[in-house]
Design a protein around this motif. Structure first.
Motif, PDB file in Angstrom:
ATOM      1  N   LEU A 153       0.843  -1.203   0.000  1.00 57.61           N
ATOM      2  CA  LEU A 153       0.000   0.000   0.000  1.00 57.61           C
ATOM      3  C   LEU A 153       0.875   1.249   0.000  1.00 57.61           C
ATOM      4  O   LEU A 153       1.946   1.276   0.607  1.00 57.61           O
ATOM      5  CB  LEU A 153      -0.921  -0.004   1.217  1.00 57.61           C
ATOM      6  N   ARG A 154       0.388   2.284  -0.648  1.00 57.90           N
ATOM      7  CA  ARG A 154       1.146   3.539  -0.723  1.00 57.90           C
ATOM      8  C   ARG A 154       0.727   4.478   0.400  1.00 57.90           C
ATOM      9  O   ARG A 154      -0.450   4.728   0.608  1.00 57.90           O
ATOM     10  CB  ARG A 154       0.927   4.214  -2.072  1.00 57.90           C
ATOM     11  N   ILE A 155       1.729   4.992   1.087  1.00 59.55           N
ATOM     12  CA  ILE A 155       1.520   5.987   2.136  1.00 59.55           C
ATOM     13  C   ILE A 155       2.212   7.257   1.649  1.00 59.55           C
ATOM     14  O   ILE A 155       3.438   7.297   1.564  1.00 59.55           O
ATOM     15  CB  ILE A 155       2.135   5.540   3.481  1.00 59.55           C
ATOM     16  N   GLY A 156       1.433   8.252   1.304  1.00 59.60           N
ATOM     17  CA  GLY A 156       2.020   9.504   0.812  1.00 59.60           C
ATOM     18  C   GLY A 156       2.822   9.314  -0.458  1.00 59.60           C
ATOM     19  O   GLY A 156       3.853   9.947  -0.641  1.00 59.60           O
ATOM     20  N   GLY A 157       2.408   8.414  -1.332  1.00 60.84           N
ATOM     21  CA  GLY A 157       3.074   8.217  -2.617  1.00 60.84           C
ATOM     22  C   GLY A 157       4.193   7.191  -2.608  1.00 60.84           C
ATOM     23  O   GLY A 157       4.748   6.868  -3.648  1.00 60.84           O
ATOM     24  N   THR A 158       4.554   6.677  -1.442  1.00 62.35           N
ATOM     25  CA  THR A 158       5.634   5.686  -1.343  1.00 62.35           C
ATOM     26  C   THR A 158       5.080   4.428  -0.694  1.00 62.35           C
ATOM     27  O   THR A 158       4.343   4.519   0.289  1.00 62.35           O
ATOM     28  CB  THR A 158       6.791   6.237  -0.476  1.00 62.35           C
ATOM     29  N   THR A 159       5.454   3.279  -1.211  1.00 62.60           N
ATOM     30  CA  THR A 159       4.949   2.044  -0.617  1.00 62.60           C
ATOM     31  C   THR A 159       5.532   1.871   0.784  1.00 62.60           C
ATOM     32  O   THR A 159       6.643   2.326   1.070  1.00 62.60           O
ATOM     33  CB  THR A 159       5.319   0.806  -1.464  1.00 62.60           C
ATOM     34  N   ALA A 160       4.752   1.235   1.634  1.00 60.71           N
ATOM     35  CA  ALA A 160       5.212   0.979   3.008  1.00 60.71           C
ATOM     36  C   ALA A 160       6.487   0.144   2.986  1.00 60.71           C
ATOM     37  O   ALA A 160       7.389   0.336   3.797  1.00 60.71           O
ATOM     38  CB  ALA A 160       4.112   0.266   3.795  1.00 60.71           C
ATOM     39  N   ARG A 161       6.570  -0.756   2.047  1.00 61.01           N
ATOM     40  CA  ARG A 161       7.767  -1.599   1.902  1.00 61.01           C
ATOM     41  C   ARG A 161       9.009  -0.750   1.646  1.00 61.01           C
ATOM     42  O   ARG A 161      10.049  -0.930   2.269  1.00 61.01           O
ATOM     43  CB  ARG A 161       7.520  -2.568   0.764  1.00 61.01           C
ATOM     44  N   SER A 162       8.893   0.207   0.736  1.00 63.09           N
ATOM     45  CA  SER A 162      10.034   1.078   0.428  1.00 63.09           C
ATOM     46  C   SER A 162      10.426   1.919   1.632  1.00 63.09           C
ATOM     47  O   SER A 162      11.610   2.158   1.878  1.00 63.09           O
ATOM     48  CB  SER A 162       9.707   1.989  -0.742  1.00 63.09           C
ATOM     49  N   ARG A 163       9.437   2.369   2.374  1.00 62.46           N
ATOM     50  CA  ARG A 163       9.725   3.169   3.567  1.00 62.46           C
ATOM     51  C   ARG A 163      10.539   2.365   4.579  1.00 62.46           C
ATOM     52  O   ARG A 163      11.495   2.864   5.161  1.00 62.46           O
ATOM     53  CB  ARG A 163       8.434   3.661   4.215  1.00 62.46           C
ATOM     54  N   LEU A 164      10.147   1.090   4.782  1.00 63.37           N
ATOM     55  CA  LEU A 164      10.888   0.246   5.724  1.00 63.37           C
ATOM     56  C   LEU A 164      12.305  -0.027   5.228  1.00 63.37           C
ATOM     57  O   LEU A 164      13.265   0.034   5.993  1.00 63.37           O
ATOM     58  CB  LEU A 164      10.150  -1.076   5.943  1.00 63.37           C
ATOM     59  N   ARG A 165      12.439  -0.324   3.955  1.00 61.73           N
ATOM     60  CA  ARG A 165      13.766  -0.613   3.391  1.00 61.73           C
ATOM     61  C   ARG A 165      14.673   0.613   3.418  1.00 61.73           C
ATOM     62  O   ARG A 165      15.889   0.482   3.469  1.00 61.73           O
ATOM     63  CB  ARG A 165      13.646  -1.131   1.973  1.00 61.73           C
ATOM     64  N   ASN A 166      14.075   1.806   3.373  1.00 57.51           N
ATOM     65  CA  ASN A 166      14.862   3.035   3.385  1.00 57.51           C
ATOM     66  C   ASN A 166      15.141   3.534   4.794  1.00 57.51           C
ATOM     67  O   ASN A 166      15.666   4.623   4.969  1.00 57.51           O
ATOM     68  CB  ASN A 166      14.181   4.121   2.563  1.00 57.51           C
ATOM     69  N   GLU A 168      12.874   3.964   7.488  1.00 56.87           N
ATOM     70  CA  GLU A 168      11.821   4.544   8.330  1.00 56.87           C
ATOM     71  C   GLU A 168      11.448   3.541   9.414  1.00 56.87           C
ATOM     72  O   GLU A 168      11.469   2.331   9.200  1.00 56.87           O
ATOM     73  CB  GLU A 168      10.585   4.886   7.489  1.00 56.87           C
ATOM     74  N   SER A 169      11.101   4.038  10.570  1.00 60.76           N
ATOM     75  CA  SER A 169      10.783   3.140  11.685  1.00 60.76           C
ATOM     76  C   SER A 169       9.493   2.374  11.412  1.00 60.76           C
ATOM     77  O   SER A 169       8.610   2.844  10.693  1.00 60.76           O
ATOM     78  CB  SER A 169      10.637   3.932  12.985  1.00 60.76           C
ATOM     79  N   ALA A 170       9.412   1.200  11.988  1.00 61.91           N
ATOM     80  CA  ALA A 170       8.213   0.375  11.826  1.00 61.91           C
ATOM     81  C   ALA A 170       7.007   1.084  12.426  1.00 61.91           C
ATOM     82  O   ALA A 170       5.901   0.997  11.891  1.00 61.91           O
ATOM     83  CB  ALA A 170       8.419  -0.988  12.468  1.00 61.91           C
ATOM     84  N   GLY A 171       7.204   1.833  13.522  1.00 62.36           N
ATOM     85  CA  GLY A 171       6.107   2.579  14.144  1.00 62.36           C
ATOM     86  C   GLY A 171       5.529   3.617  13.201  1.00 62.36           C
ATOM     87  O   GLY A 171       4.308   3.808  13.137  1.00 62.36           O
ATOM     88  N   GLY A 172       6.378   4.309  12.453  1.00 69.02           N
ATOM     89  CA  GLY A 172       5.905   5.303  11.488  1.00 69.02           C
ATOM     90  C   GLY A 172       5.102   4.659  10.365  1.00 69.02           C
ATOM     91  O   GLY A 172       4.083   5.199   9.922  1.00 69.02           O
ATOM     92  N   VAL A 173       5.544   3.489   9.920  1.00 69.13           N
ATOM     93  CA  VAL A 173       4.816   2.783   8.864  1.00 69.13           C
ATOM     94  C   VAL A 173       3.482   2.273   9.395  1.00 69.13           C
ATOM     95  O   VAL A 173       2.456   2.377   8.716  1.00 69.13           O
ATOM     96  CB  VAL A 173       5.679   1.634   8.300  1.00 69.13           C
ATOM     97  N   ILE A 174       3.479   1.762  10.626  1.00 70.51           N
ATOM     98  CA  ILE A 174       2.226   1.282  11.234  1.00 70.51           C
ATOM     99  C   ILE A 174       1.237   2.434  11.348  1.00 70.51           C
ATOM    100  O   ILE A 174       0.054   2.297  11.010  1.00 70.51           O
ATOM    101  CB  ILE A 174       2.498   0.634  12.609  1.00 70.51           C
ATOM    102  N   ALA A 175       1.722   3.590  11.800  1.00 71.92           N
ATOM    103  CA  ALA A 175       0.842   4.759  11.929  1.00 71.92           C
ATOM    104  C   ALA A 175       0.286   5.171  10.569  1.00 71.92           C
ATOM    105  O   ALA A 175      -0.908   5.463  10.440  1.00 71.92           O
ATOM    106  CB  ALA A 175       1.608   5.919  12.563  1.00 71.92           C
ATOM    107  N   GLY A 176       1.118   5.162   9.545  1.00 72.90           N
ATOM    108  CA  GLY A 176       0.661   5.516   8.201  1.00 72.90           C
ATOM    109  C   GLY A 176      -0.372   4.535   7.677  1.00 72.90           C
ATOM    110  O   GLY A 176      -1.364   4.932   7.053  1.00 72.90           O
ATOM    111  N   LEU A 177      -0.141   3.238   7.936  1.00 72.05           N
ATOM    112  CA  LEU A 177      -1.106   2.227   7.488  1.00 72.05           C
ATOM    113  C   LEU A 177      -2.426   2.348   8.236  1.00 72.05           C
ATOM    114  O   LEU A 177      -3.498   2.188   7.642  1.00 72.05           O
ATOM    115  CB  LEU A 177      -0.522   0.820   7.651  1.00 72.05           C
ATOM    116  N   LEU A 178      -2.362   2.660   9.548  1.00 70.98           N
ATOM    117  CA  LEU A 178      -3.588   2.824  10.317  1.00 70.98           C
ATOM    118  C   LEU A 178      -4.388   4.034   9.831  1.00 70.98           C
ATOM    119  O   LEU A 178      -5.602   3.988   9.716  1.00 70.98           O
ATOM    120  CB  LEU A 178      -3.280   2.944  11.814  1.00 70.98           C
ATOM    121  N   GLU A 179      -3.694   5.143   9.535  1.00 70.51           N
ATOM    122  CA  GLU A 179      -4.361   6.322   8.990  1.00 70.51           C
ATOM    123  C   GLU A 179      -5.004   5.994   7.656  1.00 70.51           C
ATOM    124  O   GLU A 179      -6.135   6.420   7.371  1.00 70.51           O
ATOM    125  CB  GLU A 179      -3.355   7.471   8.799  1.00 70.51           C
TER     126      GLU A 179
END
Length: 188
Positions: A153-166, A168-179
């Motif tokens: 899923l894309r969070i702000g134009g970037t996939t959650a997967r890419s955010r984790l690989r780059n 970004e903290s897992a908490g930030g990705v979880i928050a983005g997915l929940l939003e």
């Protein structure tokens, strides 16, 4: 007329070699390079030396048990259990990740076991998405109900997967997915 090589035996051998004359078997009591054996004998292994000295290293028992206890082999018609997550990740790290020594590979294997993955397929699924080196992220994502396919899923134009690989903290990705999920629920 042949040059005088009485003072230099090595030069005499080189001269004979260049003139295609047969070389003597020895020069100064040592075998000449022409008469050296073409193949060197292979060096003795630790098992060969132990056998010669009469020391039992237990190698025969260990190698035969590997053959008998291979995962997936059938014994009495039943399939054996897969190796543990720790054993699988340790083998994976030692065989594929550059720069990993045994201690680092073992710490990575323990972290994957703590992440809650129960089998080889689950580890490979998560590793394909976020990478083998991020078991801590899996351990934080799974309790929140995040599955591997949700990371596409894309969070702000970037996939959650890419955010984790780059990084970004897992908490930030979880928050983005929940939003994102809450926004989709509110829109419906």
């Amino acid at each position: 007329m042949q040059p005088d090589f009485s003072q230099d035996a090595e030069a005499a051998v080189i001269y004979r070699l260049l003139r295609a004359e047969p070389s003597p078997a020895t020069v100064d009591g040592k075998p000449s390079p022409v008469n050296m054996p073409r193949r060197r004998t292979r060096p003795a292994t630790a098992a060969d030396i132990a056998r010669q000295e009469g020391i039992d290293l237990g190698l025969e028992r260990r190698s035969s048990s590997r053959i008998v206890n291979r995962p997936g082999r059938r014994r009495n018609g039943q399939r054996q259990a897969e190796p543990s997550v720790e054993a699988f990740v340790f083998d994976l790290a030692m065989s594929t990740l550059l720069g990993y020594d045994r201690d680092t590979a073992w710490r990575l294997a323990k972290a994957w076991a703590k992440s809650g993955c129960v089998g080889r397929a689950e580890v490979l699924g998560w590793a394909a998405i976020i990478g083998v080196r991020h078991p801590h992220a899996v351990g934080q994502l799974r309790p929140h109900g995040v599955t591997a396919d949700m990371l596409e899923l894309r969070i702000g134009g970037t996939t959650a997967r890419s955010r984790l690989r780059n990084g970004e903290s897992a908490g930030g990705v979880i928050a983005g997915l929940l939003e994102l999920c809450d926004g989709n629920a509110a829109a419906a």
